[in-house]
Design an enzyme around this catalytic site. Structure first.
Site, PDB file in Angstrom:
ATOM      1  N   GLN A   1     -41.948  19.607  -9.575  1.00 18.90           N
ATOM      2  CA  GLN A   1     -42.053  18.138  -9.597  1.00 18.90           C
ATOM      3  C   GLN A   1     -43.464  17.717  -9.157  1.00 18.90           C
ATOM      4  OE1 GLN A   1     -38.845  19.521  -8.044  1.00 18.90           O
ATOM      5  NE2 GLN A   1     -38.535  19.593 -10.233  1.00 18.90           N
TER       6      GLN A   1
ATOM      7  N   ASP B   1     -45.238  17.751 -14.193  1.00 19.09           N
ATOM      8  CA  ASP B   1     -45.804  18.180 -15.481  1.00 19.09           C
ATOM      9  C   ASP B   1     -47.334  18.132 -15.506  1.00 19.09           C
ATOM     10  OD1 ASP B   1     -43.170  18.409 -16.330  1.00 19.09           O
ATOM     11  OD2 ASP B   1     -43.135  16.366 -17.117  1.00 19.09           O
TER      12      ASP B   1
ATOM     13  N   LYS C   1     -48.846  22.734 -13.476  1.00 19.52           N
ATOM     14  CA  LYS C   1     -48.743  23.643 -12.315  1.00 19.52           C
ATOM     15  C   LYS C   1     -48.474  25.072 -12.764  1.00 19.52           C
ATOM     16  CE  LYS C   1     -45.335  21.120 -10.796  1.00 19.52           C
ATOM     17  NZ  LYS C   1     -45.389  20.009 -11.765  1.00 19.52           N
TER      18      LYS C   1
ATOM     19  N   GLY D   1     -39.850  22.321 -15.508  1.00 14.77           N
ATOM     20  CA  GLY D   1     -40.184  23.064 -16.720  1.00 14.77           C
ATOM     21  C   GLY D   1     -41.664  23.388 -16.629  1.00 14.77           C
ATOM     22  N   HIS D   2     -41.977  24.645 -16.373  1.00 14.80           N
ATOM     23  CA  HIS D   2     -43.381  25.051 -16.175  1.00 14.80           C
ATOM     24  C   HIS D   2     -43.810  25.911 -17.362  1.00 14.80           C
ATOM     25  CE1 HIS D   2     -43.098  24.437 -11.524  1.00 14.80           C
ATOM     26  NE2 HIS D   2     -42.791  23.369 -12.226  1.00 14.80           N
TER      27      HIS D   2
HETATM   28  P1  GDP Z   1     -45.817  21.766 -15.041  1.00 10.28           P
HETATM   29  O1  GDP Z   1     -44.420  21.276 -14.981  1.00 10.28           O
HETATM   30  O2  GDP Z   1     -46.708  21.123 -14.032  1.00 10.28           O
HETATM   31  O3  GDP Z   1     -45.939  23.253 -15.015  1.00 10.28           O
HETATM   32  O4  GDP Z   1     -46.376  21.301 -16.465  1.00 10.28           O
HETATM   33  P2  GDP Z   1     -45.609  21.379 -17.879  1.00 10.28           P
HETATM   34  O5  GDP Z   1     -45.644  22.761 -18.366  1.00 10.28           O
HETATM   35  O6  GDP Z   1     -44.299  20.690 -17.821  1.00 10.28           O
HETATM   36  O7  GDP Z   1     -46.503  20.414 -18.757  1.00 10.28           O
HETATM   37  C1  GDP Z   1     -47.851  20.677 -18.976  1.00 10.28           C
HETATM   38  C2  GDP Z   1     -48.059  20.788 -20.493  1.00 10.28           C
HETATM   39  O8  GDP Z   1     -49.442  20.787 -20.761  1.00 10.28           O
HETATM   40  C3  GDP Z   1     -47.534  22.086 -21.086  1.00 10.28           C
HETATM   41  O9  GDP Z   1     -47.158  21.882 -22.407  1.00 10.28           O
HETATM   42  C4  GDP Z   1     -48.759  23.015 -21.012  1.00 10.28           C
HETATM   43  O10 GDP Z   1     -48.709  24.054 -21.981  1.00 10.28           O
HETATM   44  C5  GDP Z   1     -49.846  22.048 -21.328  1.00 10.28           C
HETATM   45  N1  GDP Z   1     -51.162  22.289 -20.729  1.00 10.28           N
HETATM   46  C6  GDP Z   1     -51.460  22.749 -19.479  1.00 10.28           C
HETATM   47  N2  GDP Z   1     -52.803  22.682 -19.278  1.00 10.28           N
HETATM   48  C7  GDP Z   1     -53.324  22.183 -20.422  1.00 10.28           C
HETATM   49  C8  GDP Z   1     -54.649  21.821 -20.827  1.00 10.28           C
HETATM   50  O11 GDP Z   1     -55.615  21.929 -20.091  1.00 10.28           O
HETATM   51  N3  GDP Z   1     -54.789  21.311 -22.081  1.00 10.28           N
HETATM   52  C9  GDP Z   1     -53.741  21.128 -22.936  1.00 10.28           C
HETATM   53  N4  GDP Z   1     -53.991  20.614 -24.141  1.00 10.28           N
HETATM   54  N5  GDP Z   1     -52.491  21.428 -22.584  1.00 10.28           N
HETATM   55  C10 GDP Z   1     -52.291  21.937 -21.340  1.00 10.28           C
HETATM   56  P1  IMO Z   2     -41.932  19.859 -13.164  1.00 10.72           P
HETATM   57  O1  IMO Z   2     -41.778  20.903 -12.087  1.00 10.72           O
HETATM   58  C1  IMO Z   2     -41.394  15.735 -14.459  1.00 10.72           C
HETATM   59  C2  IMO Z   2     -38.007  13.536 -12.778  1.00 10.72           C
HETATM   60  C3  IMO Z   2     -36.920  13.154 -13.778  1.00 10.72           C
HETATM   61  C4  IMO Z   2     -36.430  11.857 -13.152  1.00 10.72           C
HETATM   62  C5  IMO Z   2     -36.511  12.166 -11.648  1.00 10.72           C
HETATM   63  C6  IMO Z   2     -35.187  12.606 -11.026  1.00 10.72           C
HETATM   64  O2  IMO Z   2     -41.784  20.365 -14.540  1.00 10.72           O
HETATM   65  O3  IMO Z   2     -43.183  19.068 -12.944  1.00 10.72           O
HETATM   66  P2  IMO Z   2     -33.789  14.875 -11.196  1.00 10.72           P
HETATM   67  O4  IMO Z   2     -33.164  15.541 -12.370  1.00 10.72           O
HETATM   68  O5  IMO Z   2     -34.777  15.724 -10.467  1.00 10.72           O
HETATM   69  O6  IMO Z   2     -32.788  14.273 -10.269  1.00 10.72           O
HETATM   70  O7  IMO Z   2     -34.593  13.632 -11.825  1.00 10.72           O
HETATM   71  O8  IMO Z   2     -37.464  13.205 -11.507  1.00 10.72           O
HETATM   72  N1  IMO Z   2     -38.346  14.982 -12.751  1.00 10.72           N
HETATM   73  C7  IMO Z   2     -39.441  15.497 -13.312  1.00 10.72           C
HETATM   74  N2  IMO Z   2     -40.409  14.926 -14.051  1.00 10.72           N
HETATM   75  N3  IMO Z   2     -41.492  17.038 -14.140  1.00 10.72           N
HETATM   76  C8  IMO Z   2     -40.549  17.621 -13.376  1.00 10.72           C
HETATM   77  O9  IMO Z   2     -40.662  18.884 -12.925  1.00 10.72           O
HETATM   78  C9  IMO Z   2     -39.442  16.851 -12.950  1.00 10.72           C
HETATM   79  N4  IMO Z   2     -38.345  17.140 -12.222  1.00 10.72           N
HETATM   80  C10 IMO Z   2     -37.686  15.971 -12.089  1.00 10.72           C
HETATM   81  O10 IMO Z   2     -37.441  12.945 -15.061  1.00 10.72           O
HETATM   82  O11 IMO Z   2     -37.329  10.815 -13.420  1.00 10.72           O
HETATM   83 MG    MG Z   3     -42.947  20.424 -16.212  1.00 19.59          MG
END
Ligand code: GDP
Ligand code: IMO
Ligand code: MG
Length: 424
Positions: free
Chosen positions: A223, A13, A16, A40-41
């Site tokens: 991840q 998270d 990416k 979840g991206h």
């Molecule tokens: P990922 O899994 O690495 O793609 O990241 P996620 O989407 O799960 O989580 C990142 C969260 O931060 C999402 O809600 C994005 O919309 C948000 N986000 C990404 N970059 C920024 C930033 O620079 N500032 C803020 N406030 N939110 C951001």
């Molecule tokens: P993105 O791509 C954050 C974490 C889960 C748990 C552990 C194992 O959005 O960054 P799993 O279901 O993979 O067997 O769970 O890994 N986890 C993540 N945490 N972002 C993710 O993906 C994750 N994918 C798995 O919360 O701790």
């Molecule tokens: Mg994510």
């Protein structure tokens, strides 16, 4: 033309998806190389928030080909739903998705096994996403998995899949209701897998051809490094490799085909699920970061644990990935704090032999040593100029750059596609 790999340097998270979408503007293809529907991206385009789980984030750019690599695990039912919802958002996938025929499929039984495993662990549970990821990898490595290419022969595919459901019913002793539900889910699963097999390909060949004709390929990690089963905080990890090296394995390209390895890290740390987190804030400061940063999981909606930036783990992750540069995301979330803390080293637990760097469960026994840096009060959301950032914000970025030893080439200042500062 060499390829670029994007990986997360923390516990996932890191932002990416946003960065991949940004870099994909001129790309020919974006290839997901790890994980499955546990990811979840989030990408925010024209004020619309779109969360991608299995589809590569580059699909939000017209003309970009999406690729899913062999080391991913694929849930055909949720993938189909995801394609439909992306189409409803105005981003039709059409023929822009190709999937490695070698990818292992997440059978509905995997979710039942995962639920049983997690509840049997009680307080020691991993806190998985419940998407059937772990049991699918276990089955893959026990050499009994179902691959997408298997669906090319419908009769034997359906038989094997139905047998997997029956095996699960027997092994777990499922009750009548669950048994019926699993059989019904298996029927739906079979149908979707048979539909998706038309997208199966040799992704190594697809990518090599694009690179040979000078197309840009972005390999999108899921991840984060600290969730990697070999290098992360084992046993609190996911089951698919998610460091940069895994991109070559999953996509079937040699290491010499890569020139840039981009490490994405938040300006603070977060983690979903259980496991050690040395810089975690369990007080109202952590709550404040969670609310300002909207730190709730894009897949499960769970509140993310929040804490200060951990420079020890970020340097470790940058080394493991061979990051050539990094992006610091969510810097805007830190506006308004009087002072900020960054962990620069650990006071080590003397009982632990640190001839090896400990990232396992015992990591939590180390005490972080912090540097306190002055905060800034100005709202920097959407800022695109480095010079316009408050001096303390720039110094915060430079401190992290020095600590990790890798240039921070971009700083993200908001969730939207365009909220990004390039420093070069
Ligand atoms: P990922 O899994 O690495 O793609 O990241 P996620 O989407 O799960 O989580 C990142 C969260 O931060 C999402 O809600 C994005 O919309 C948000 N986000 C990404 N970059 C920024 C930033 O620079 N500032 C803020 N406030 N939110 C951001
Ligand atoms: P993105 O791509 C954050 C974490 C889960 C748990 C552990 C194992 O959005 O960054 P799993 O279901 O993979 O067997 O769970 O890994 N986890 C993540 N945490 N972002 C993710 O993906 C994750 N994918 C798995 O919360 O701790
Ligand atoms: Mg994510």
């Amino acid at each position: 033309m060499p390829a670029t790999i994007v990986t997360g340097l923390q516990w996932g998270d890191e932002g990416k998806g946003k960065m991949v979408d940004h870099l994909a503007e001129n790309a020919a293809a974006v290839a997901r190389f790890s994980g499955g529907a546990n990811a979840g991206h989030t990408v925010v385009v024209n004020g619309r928030r779109i969360a991608l789980h299995q589809l590569p984030s580059g699909l939000l750019r017209p003309g970009v080909l999406g690729i899913i690599g062999a080391s991913c695990v694929l849930d055909p039912v949720s993938l189909t739903e995801e394609m439909l919802s992306l189409e409803e958002e105005g981003f039709p996938v059409d023929d822009r998705l190709t999937i490695s025929g070698n990818v292992h499929l997440v059978h509905p039984a995997a979710r039942y096994f995962e639920k049983t495993d997690e509840s049997s662990l009680g307080e020691d549970s991993v806190g998985t996403t419940g998407r059937g990821i772990g049991p699918t990898y276990v089955r893959k490595f026990s050499r009994r998995g179902l691959r997408l290419e298997d669906a090319a022969i419908p009769g034997s595919f359906t038989r094997r899949s139905n047998d997997m459901a029956e095996e699960c019913v027997r092994q777990l002793g499922l009750g009548r209701e669950e048994e019926d539900a699993l059989r019904e889910e298996t029927g739906v699963f079979n149908g979707h897998a048979l539909d998706l097999v038309t997208r199966a390909s040799d992704v190594s060949m697809v990518i090599s051809r694009i690179l040979r004709s000078d197309g840009i390929v972005i390999a999108e990690g899921a991840q984060g490094t600290l969730l990697d089963p070999d290098h992360g905080t084992y046993p609190y990890v996911t089951c698919g490799s998610c460091v940069a090296g895994a991109a070559c394995v999953s996509l079937g390209i040699g290491p010499v085909m890569i020139d840039e390895v981009v490490g994405v890290m938040k300006a603070y740390n977060t983690r979903v699920g259980n496991g050690p987190f040395p810089t975690e804030l369990t007080d109202e400061l952590g709550d404040r970061i969670r609310e300002k940063g909207n730190e709730y999981g894009a897949t499960t909606g769970r509140p993310r644990r929040c804490g200060w930036f951990d420079g020890v783990l970020a340097s470790y992750a940058a080394r493991l990935n061979g990051s050539t540069w990094t992006v610091l995301t969510l810097l805007d979330v830190l506006s308004g704090f009087p002072e900020l803390m960054v962990c620069k080293k650990y006071q080590l637990d003397p009982e632990i032999d640190l001839t090896l760097f400990e990232t396992g469960a015992r990591l939590g026994r180390h005490v972080p040593v912090f540097e306190t840096l002055p905060g800034w009060q100005e709202d920097i959301t959407g800022e695109t100029s480095w010079e316009a950032l408050p001096k303390n914000a720039r110094e915060y970025v430079l401190f992290i750059e020095k600590l990790t030893g890798v240039p921070v080439r971009a700083v993200s200042t908001g969730p939207a596609r365009e909220d990004l500062i390039w420093r070069t």
